[in-house]
Design a protein around this motif. Structure first.
Motif, PDB file in Angstrom:
ATOM      1  N   GLN A 354       0.814  -1.212   0.000  1.00  0.00           N
ATOM      2  CA  GLN A 354       0.000   0.000   0.000  1.00  0.00           C
ATOM      3  C   GLN A 354       0.851   1.268   0.000  1.00  0.00           C
ATOM      4  OE1 GLN A 354      -2.436  -0.556   3.469  1.00  0.00           O
ATOM      5  NE2 GLN A 354      -3.693  -2.158   2.516  1.00  0.00           N
ATOM      6  N   GLU A 355       2.149   1.165   0.301  1.00  0.00           N
ATOM      7  CA  GLU A 355       3.032   2.313   0.289  1.00  0.00           C
ATOM      8  C   GLU A 355       3.626   2.440  -1.115  1.00  0.00           C
ATOM      9  OE1 GLU A 355       5.876   1.386   3.290  1.00  0.00           O
ATOM     10  OE2 GLU A 355       4.412   1.421   4.919  1.00  0.00           O
ATOM     11  N   PRO A 356       3.321   3.506  -1.851  1.00  0.00           N
ATOM     12  CA  PRO A 356       3.741   3.594  -3.267  1.00  0.00           C
ATOM     13  C   PRO A 356       5.238   3.394  -3.474  1.00  0.00           C
ATOM     14  CG  PRO A 356       2.155   5.324  -2.729  1.00  0.00           C
ATOM     15  CD  PRO A 356       2.507   4.654  -1.431  1.00  0.00           C
ATOM     16  N   ALA A 357       6.075   4.055  -2.665  1.00  0.00           N
ATOM     17  CA  ALA A 357       7.523   3.944  -2.866  1.00  0.00           C
ATOM     18  C   ALA A 357       8.005   2.520  -2.580  1.00  0.00           C
ATOM     19  CB  ALA A 357       8.259   4.942  -1.974  1.00  0.00           C
ATOM     20  N   THR A 358       7.473   1.916  -1.511  1.00  0.00           N
ATOM     21  CA  THR A 358       7.875   0.547  -1.171  1.00  0.00           C
ATOM     22  C   THR A 358       7.395  -0.437  -2.225  1.00  0.00           C
ATOM     23  OG1 THR A 358       7.700   1.156   1.170  1.00  0.00           O
ATOM     24  CG2 THR A 358       7.854  -1.189   0.649  1.00  0.00           C
ATOM     25  N   ALA A 359       6.155  -0.275  -2.687  1.00  0.00           N
ATOM     26  CA  ALA A 359       5.614  -1.170  -3.712  1.00  0.00           C
ATOM     27  C   ALA A 359       6.421  -1.058  -5.006  1.00  0.00           C
ATOM     28  CB  ALA A 359       4.142  -0.841  -3.975  1.00  0.00           C
ATOM     29  N   ALA A 360       6.835   0.170  -5.371  1.00  0.00           N
ATOM     30  CA  ALA A 360       7.634   0.341  -6.584  1.00  0.00           C
ATOM     31  C   ALA A 360       8.991  -0.334  -6.449  1.00  0.00           C
ATOM     32  CB  ALA A 360       7.810   1.827  -6.879  1.00  0.00           C
ATOM     33  N   ALA A 361       9.616  -0.242  -5.262  1.00  0.00           N
ATOM     34  CA  ALA A 361      10.910  -0.886  -5.052  1.00  0.00           C
ATOM     35  C   ALA A 361      10.771  -2.402  -5.109  1.00  0.00           C
ATOM     36  CB  ALA A 361      11.500  -0.449  -3.713  1.00  0.00           C
ATOM     37  N   LEU A 362       9.683  -2.957  -4.546  1.00  0.00           N
ATOM     38  CA  LEU A 362       9.480  -4.405  -4.592  1.00  0.00           C
ATOM     39  C   LEU A 362       9.209  -4.870  -6.030  1.00  0.00           C
ATOM     40  CD1 LEU A 362       7.306  -4.906  -1.380  1.00  0.00           C
ATOM     41  CD2 LEU A 362       9.674  -5.614  -1.728  1.00  0.00           C
ATOM     42  N   ALA A 363       8.479  -4.064  -6.811  1.00  0.00           N
ATOM     43  CA  ALA A 363       8.246  -4.417  -8.217  1.00  0.00           C
ATOM     44  C   ALA A 363       9.568  -4.420  -8.995  1.00  0.00           C
ATOM     45  CB  ALA A 363       7.252  -3.446  -8.846  1.00  0.00           C
TER      46      ALA A 363
END
Length: 409
Positions: A354-363
């Motif tokens: 749900q955290e945009p920056a964290t989700a982008a890093a995981l992607a």
């Protein structure tokens, strides 16, 4: 099955030699002949100058092999050495030989319906036969035909071990759940070993069902097995659980290796410090024995402090695994630690997404590990720090409940 293609291309005068080519190239691990049950990738590649209306791949019988297609067929445009453009076709099939010997794979056939001078024409494009030699196992122990130990040829193997609570804090008669996730690259789920035997004096174990899954990636299958045990100590003494070794054959270095389910101890420890207040409670009890009323007031204050600090946080083992993988610049190991963290704390995993920056890093991490052409991994050290941070727990999880005075439930 015939598949229609809508690929715009000008009609050619006629089919000429070299206009339609199909090749099958075996990809051998480490450039060596495989052993039985070891994966071999077949890269099927077609180059077609003619416009294609329909297509069908006819696969030869693979009597001595188990096989699986990896992902969907890929179509693209390619430029030839003479400057002309053509259509490129790619498919990857993983085959697993049943036993040692010399084998020849018969030609694959790509049946194409092409536009030849405005008329539909069916053409069979054949690949050359592919010889494959499967080597016999000559080492004194192990190997694909030995009943023990389990034969596990893989590019890499990782093990994640988690407990529903710190096993050192479990008391006699209580039950704790142990979950072990075994992940192997270059293997299908059926090739993973059966559930290891976890048995020792003083405990009762209840083995749960084994779940298996195969994740298809462009570089090959990734197999995952999850083993579960409910463990209950039956004696008040400290109970040691020995490490469990899982031998596997490294198909890259062509050497025998071992993965390990780590040794643990049941009972005999202090309350789990990961709860954010166990150590404080112990110190408070010591102060109470020495200072009486003063320590009692301090203990009440600390209990209130604990209630206010309810949070979601990764267990210490997962935080250490993330740091170690980041320090080693190991994106695959880091991804395995992330998966284990999400299994250990699903709510925390949802927060990450749900955290945009964290989700982008995981992607970005997923692309670096699983994408065919890879990609740049994110800053693993920075991502490890972000994932290790605690997050506030949902209000519904703590509202209306008082924690017991004698420690974690």
């Amino acid at each position: 099955m015939l598949a229609p293609l809508s690929w715009p291309a000008p009609a050619r005068a006629e089919v000429e030699p070299g206009d339609l080519t199909l090749t099958v190239t075996p990809e051998l691990n480490g450039g060596a002949n495989p052993y039985a049950r070891e994966m071999v990738l077949l890269r099927i590649h077609g180059v077609y100058r003619q416009p294609i209306l329909l297509e069908e791949v006819i696969q030869p019988p693979l009597a001595n092999f188990t096989w699986t297609q990896l992902g969907r067929d890929h179509w693209s445009k390619t430029r030839l050495p003479d400057g002309q453009t053509a259509i490129a076709f790619d498919r990857t099939v993983a085959v697993f030989p049943h036993h040692a010997g010399d084998f020849t794979l018969e030609p694959f056939i790509h049946r194409l319906t092409i536009n030849d001078v405005g008329a539909r024409k069916v053409v069979d494009v054949r690949s050359a036969p592919v010889p494959i030699t499967v080597a016999p196992w000559t080492a004194p122990t192990g190997g694909p035909d030995a009943p023990e130990p389990w034969w596990l040829p893989a590019r890499d193997v990782s093990i994640a071990d988690s407990w529903s609570q710190d096993p050192e804090t479990v008391k006699i008669g209580e039950t704790v759940r142990r979950t072990v996730v075994l992940e192997a690259q270059g293997v299908v789920a059926e090739g993973l070993p059966p559930r290891p035997v976890m048995r020792t004096r003083g405990i009762i174990t209840f083995a749960g069902p084994v779940t298996r899954e195969t994740i298809i990636t462009p570089s090959g299958p990734v197999a995952r097995a999850t083993y579960v045990w409910d463990v209950r100590p039956g004696v008040p003494e400290v109970i040691p659980l020995d490490a469990i070794a899982i031998p596997w054959f490294d198909t890259v270095s062509r050497t025998q290796r071992e993965a390990e389910i780590p040794a643990r101890q049941i009972g005999g420890g202090l309350p789990d410090r990961e709860t954010g207040g166990g150590g404080t409670a112990v110190r408070s009890s010591l102060l109470a024995a020495a200072a009486g009323t003063m320590a009692f007031g301090l203990g009440l204050a600390l209990l209130g402090f604990r209630r206010d600090r309810t949070s979601l946080r990764l267990p210490k083992a997962q935080r250490r695994a993330l740091r170690d993988a980041a320090r080693a610049h190991d994106p695959a190991g880091f991804r395995a630690a992330v998966s284990e963290g999400e299994r250990a704390n699903p709510e925390l995993g949802r927060r990450w997404r749900q955290e945009p920056a964290t989700a982008a890093a995981l992607a970005s991490l997923d692309r670096a590990v699983y994408a065919k052409d890879g990609g740049d991994a994110p800053d693993l050290a920075a991502l490890a720090r972000v994932l290790a941070r605690s997050r506030p727990a949902p209000v519904a999880a703590s509202a209306g409940r008082l924690k017991p005075l004698d420690g974690p439930a």
